[in-house]
Design an enzyme around this catalytic site. Structure first.
Site, PDB file in Angstrom:
ATOM      1  N   GLU A  79      22.648 -45.248 -12.628  1.00 41.31           N
ATOM      2  CA  GLU A  79      23.264 -46.279 -11.742  1.00 41.31           C
ATOM      3  C   GLU A  79      22.223 -47.508 -11.676  1.00 41.31           C
ATOM      4  OE1 GLU A  79      25.917 -43.617  -8.750  1.00 41.31           O
ATOM      5  OE2 GLU A  79      23.634 -44.203  -8.313  1.00 41.31           O
ATOM      6  N   CYS A  90      18.089 -53.681  -9.063  1.00 34.49           N
ATOM      7  CA  CYS A  90      17.276 -52.250  -8.901  1.00 34.49           C
ATOM      8  C   CYS A  90      17.550 -51.408 -10.433  1.00 34.49           C
ATOM      9  CB  CYS A  90      17.733 -51.471  -7.743  1.00 34.49           C
ATOM     10  SG  CYS A  90      17.059 -49.897  -7.457  1.00 34.49           S
ATOM     11  N   CYS A 105      15.043 -37.265 -11.922  1.00 30.09           N
ATOM     12  CA  CYS A 105      13.402 -37.449 -11.631  1.00 30.09           C
ATOM     13  C   CYS A 105      12.849 -35.986 -11.547  1.00 30.09           C
ATOM     14  CB  CYS A 105      13.325 -38.232 -10.415  1.00 30.09           C
ATOM     15  SG  CYS A 105      11.456 -38.572 -10.190  1.00 30.09           S
ATOM     16  N   CYS A 131      10.940 -35.081  -4.310  1.00 34.14           N
ATOM     17  CA  CYS A 131      10.603 -35.552  -2.992  1.00 34.14           C
ATOM     18  C   CYS A 131      12.096 -35.077  -2.187  1.00 34.14           C
ATOM     19  CB  CYS A 131      10.468 -37.174  -2.812  1.00 34.14           C
ATOM     20  SG  CYS A 131       9.380 -37.557  -4.105  1.00 34.14           S
ATOM     21  N   CYS A 175      14.884 -37.266  -0.982  1.00 35.48           N
ATOM     22  CA  CYS A 175      15.581 -38.362  -2.036  1.00 35.48           C
ATOM     23  C   CYS A 175      16.619 -37.523  -2.823  1.00 35.48           C
ATOM     24  CB  CYS A 175      14.259 -38.787  -2.941  1.00 35.48           C
ATOM     25  SG  CYS A 175      14.983 -39.539  -4.617  1.00 35.48           S
ATOM     26  N   CYS A 217      18.779 -47.163  -1.161  1.00 39.97           N
ATOM     27  CA  CYS A 217      17.407 -46.642  -1.583  1.00 39.97           C
ATOM     28  C   CYS A 217      17.645 -44.957  -1.620  1.00 39.97           C
ATOM     29  CB  CYS A 217      16.526 -47.066  -0.879  1.00 39.97           C
ATOM     30  SG  CYS A 217      15.516 -48.244  -1.759  1.00 39.97           S
TER      31      CYS A 217
HETATM   32  N1  SAH Z   1      10.135 -42.791  -7.969  1.00 39.23           N
HETATM   33  C1  SAH Z   1      10.018 -44.198  -7.460  1.00 39.23           C
HETATM   34  C2  SAH Z   1      10.818 -45.267  -7.576  1.00 39.23           C
HETATM   35  C3  SAH Z   1      12.217 -44.686  -7.199  1.00 39.23           C
HETATM   36  S1  SAH Z   1      12.601 -44.436  -5.430  1.00 39.23           S
HETATM   37  C4  SAH Z   1       9.135 -43.956  -6.200  1.00 39.23           C
HETATM   38  O1  SAH Z   1       9.426 -42.826  -5.647  1.00 39.23           O
HETATM   39  O2  SAH Z   1       8.621 -44.897  -5.858  1.00 39.23           O
HETATM   40  C5  SAH Z   1      12.609 -46.117  -4.498  1.00 39.23           C
HETATM   41  C6  SAH Z   1      12.254 -45.832  -3.272  1.00 39.23           C
HETATM   42  O3  SAH Z   1      13.391 -45.268  -2.326  1.00 39.23           O
HETATM   43  C7  SAH Z   1      11.047 -44.934  -2.931  1.00 39.23           C
HETATM   44  O4  SAH Z   1      10.308 -45.701  -1.886  1.00 39.23           O
HETATM   45  C8  SAH Z   1      11.908 -43.721  -2.251  1.00 39.23           C
HETATM   46  O5  SAH Z   1      10.643 -42.974  -1.517  1.00 39.23           O
HETATM   47  C9  SAH Z   1      12.776 -44.106  -1.475  1.00 39.23           C
HETATM   48  N2  SAH Z   1      13.844 -43.481  -1.174  1.00 39.23           N
HETATM   49  C10 SAH Z   1      14.032 -42.237  -1.559  1.00 39.23           C
HETATM   50  N3  SAH Z   1      14.967 -41.381  -0.958  1.00 39.23           N
HETATM   51  C11 SAH Z   1      15.264 -42.042  -0.128  1.00 39.23           C
HETATM   52  C12 SAH Z   1      16.271 -42.263   1.168  1.00 39.23           C
HETATM   53  N4  SAH Z   1      17.270 -41.120   1.066  1.00 39.23           N
HETATM   54  N5  SAH Z   1      16.330 -43.012   2.055  1.00 39.23           N
HETATM   55  C13 SAH Z   1      15.078 -44.107   1.974  1.00 39.23           C
HETATM   56  N6  SAH Z   1      14.625 -44.394   0.942  1.00 39.23           N
HETATM   57  C14 SAH Z   1      14.454 -43.474   0.043  1.00 39.23           C
HETATM   58 FE1  SF4 Z   2      11.594 -39.146  -7.910  1.00 39.89          FE
HETATM   59 FE2  SF4 Z   2      12.867 -39.797  -5.563  1.00 39.89          FE
HETATM   60 FE3  SF4 Z   2      10.432 -39.016  -5.432  1.00 39.89          FE
HETATM   61 FE4  SF4 Z   2      10.858 -41.266  -6.260  1.00 39.89          FE
HETATM   62  S1  SF4 Z   2      11.412 -40.756  -4.298  1.00 39.89           S
HETATM   63  S2  SF4 Z   2       9.597 -39.892  -7.285  1.00 39.89           S
HETATM   64  S3  SF4 Z   2      12.818 -41.090  -7.592  1.00 39.89           S
HETATM   65  S4  SF4 Z   2      12.049 -37.727  -6.154  1.00 39.89           S
END
Ligand code: SAH
Ligand code: SF4
Length: 392
Positions: A115, A128, A135, A139, A142, A369
């Site tokens: 996406e 974006c 990934c 986390c 996420c 995000c």
């Molecule tokens: N993998 C990279 C970039 C992609 S995520 C990283 O983790 O930085 C982009 C941002 O969205 C990151 O700061 C991530 O922690 C945040 N993010 C992920 N899931 C989210 C959610 N459900 N609500 C708000 N932010 C989220």
């Molecule tokens: Fe991967 Fe999501 Fe963690 Fe970013 S926030 S490193 S996309 S699992």
């Protein structure tokens, strides 16, 4: 563990297929493009000039048909068409949110989907971009991290996302008419889509260097922000080899909590991460590091957290971007209340830092995000599995 420990990716990773096929000229560095042109029979003496001409057609004018490259002789255009392609990801769906945010689902080789989100604002338009399918990191807050299939995107697939968005925005300049960055609808790139960009360093670097090339898309390095969960060894390389702005998914103020929220912290704990950020060589007042901080109810959102955060980042030119948690079905967390988020922001702000609260965009189309996840691979790990991995 030493900061230089090799990176292991411990979730199923699909190796990139190297299917023989026509040569895609998109996503190659200038040097690679030159070599490619020589390999199809371009005389060495002409290769540099041809590289420049083709580069401009692709990245300055958005042309993807060799027949239209009018400053190349007809037989040469035919040679190119016989041996090469100009391929970008295929748009499968395009959704436009009530607030103008656009989300594209694109298909790439192997049938995978990623996406891309375009966010229009008054003074800029931000794309974006995704760097991986899924990934390998997990986390638990996420949505992308719950996707099992993972593969790195090629440089062509990364820069291709920018080309696809410019097509949709009608952003290619009339031939011969310059297109200054301040007048553009797509003026900024954030590597905040699916995937961990620093686990796909070379392809991300090559794609961003193409985006910055002055004879092409020509975005300044200050208009590109790479977000990482904290892959420490690659942070210094980012400064040296890309030079863009850096954002770090910080999200917690103790190793105990961060180990759960951002599991890569077990490998590169806070102290090591902060050290790398402190020496991010390009850091200056105008190039602050963005600390992303997702606000999770009763997990990381207390006043004590805000004060600890200030202690930790002391001495680092920083902006703290507070992200209200975007909930997704089955997510094991809740969003902090507005009052809590504002109280947290006030503490940060009173200490002299900019602490914007990110306004969720495109929520009606699941474009916010952390919600990105391809529709074909939307199968989720069970809640139990997510919780087990988060050590809850
Ligand atoms: N993998 C990279 C970039 C992609 S995520 C990283 O983790 O930085 C982009 C941002 O969205 C990151 O700061 C991530 O922690 C945040 N993010 C992920 N899931 C989210 C959610 N459900 N609500 C708000 N932010 C989220
Ligand atoms: Fe991967 Fe999501 Fe963690 Fe970013 S926030 S490193 S996309 S699992």
């Amino acid at each position: 563990m030493p900061a230089t420990a090799p990176i292991t990716q411990d979730v199923m990773t699909i190796p990139r297929k190297t299917e023989p096929g026509p040569l895609n000229l998109i996503g190659l560095t200038r040097e690679q493009l030159r070599d490619a042109l020589i390999s199809i029979g371009t005389p060495e003496k002409q290769a540099k000039m041809r590289t420049g001409q083709i580069w401009q057609w692709i990245y300055q004018k958005g042309v993807r048909d060799f027949a239209l490259m009018s400053n190349l002789a007809k037989p040469y255009r035919e040679l190119l068409a016989e041996n090469c392609v100009l391929a970008v990801p295929e748009v499968v769906t395009r959704q436009v949110s009530e607030d103008g945010t656009r989300k594209y689902l694109v298909r790439i080789a192997g049938g995978h989907e990623v996406e891309i989100v375009y966010i229009p604002e008054t003074d800029r338009g931000t794309l974006c971009v995704s760097s991986q399918v899924g990934c390998t990191l997990t986390c638990p807050f996420c949505h992308t991290g719950t996707q099992k299939l993972v593969r790195n995107l090629t440089a062509a697939e990364i820069i291709g996302q920018v080309l696809v968005a410019r097509d949709d925005l009608g952003e290619w300049p009339e031939l011969g008419v310059p297109n200054p960055p301040e007048a553009r609808r797509l003026s900024n790139i954030v590597l905040m889509g699916m995937g961990e960009p620093l686990y796909n360093f070379d392809n991300v670097r090559d794609a961003m260097n193409i985006a910055m090339d002055p004879e092409g898309i020509s975005l300044s390095r200050r208009r590109i922000t790479l977000s990482t969960s904290g892959v420490v060894p690659e942070i210094a390389r980012t400064a040296e080899e890309i030079g863009c702005l850096l954002a770090v998914s910080f999200h917690a103020t103790t190793d105990e909590v961060r180990n759960k929220l951002v599991p890569i912290n077990k490998k590169y704990p806070l102290e090591v991460l902060l050290e790398a950020l402190r020496s991010y060589p390009k850091v200056s007042n105008s190039e602050r590091i963005t600390f992303e901080y997702v606000m999770l109810k009763d997990v990381n959102d207390s006043d004590e957290d805000a004060h600890r955060l200030l202690q930790l980042i002391k001495g680092i030119p920083a902006k703290i971007n507070l992200i209200p948690f975007n909930e997704w079905p089955g997510a094991p967390y809740k969003r902090s209340s507005n009052n809590r988020i504002h109280a947290f922001a006030d503490i940060i702000h009173d200490a002299g830092y900019s602490s914007p609260i990110r306004r969720p965009r495109g929520e009606d189309i699941m474009a916010a995000c952390g919600q990105l996840k391809s529709a074909t691979e939307r199968e989720r790990k069970s809640r139990k599995q997510i919780e087990a991995e988060a050590g809850m």
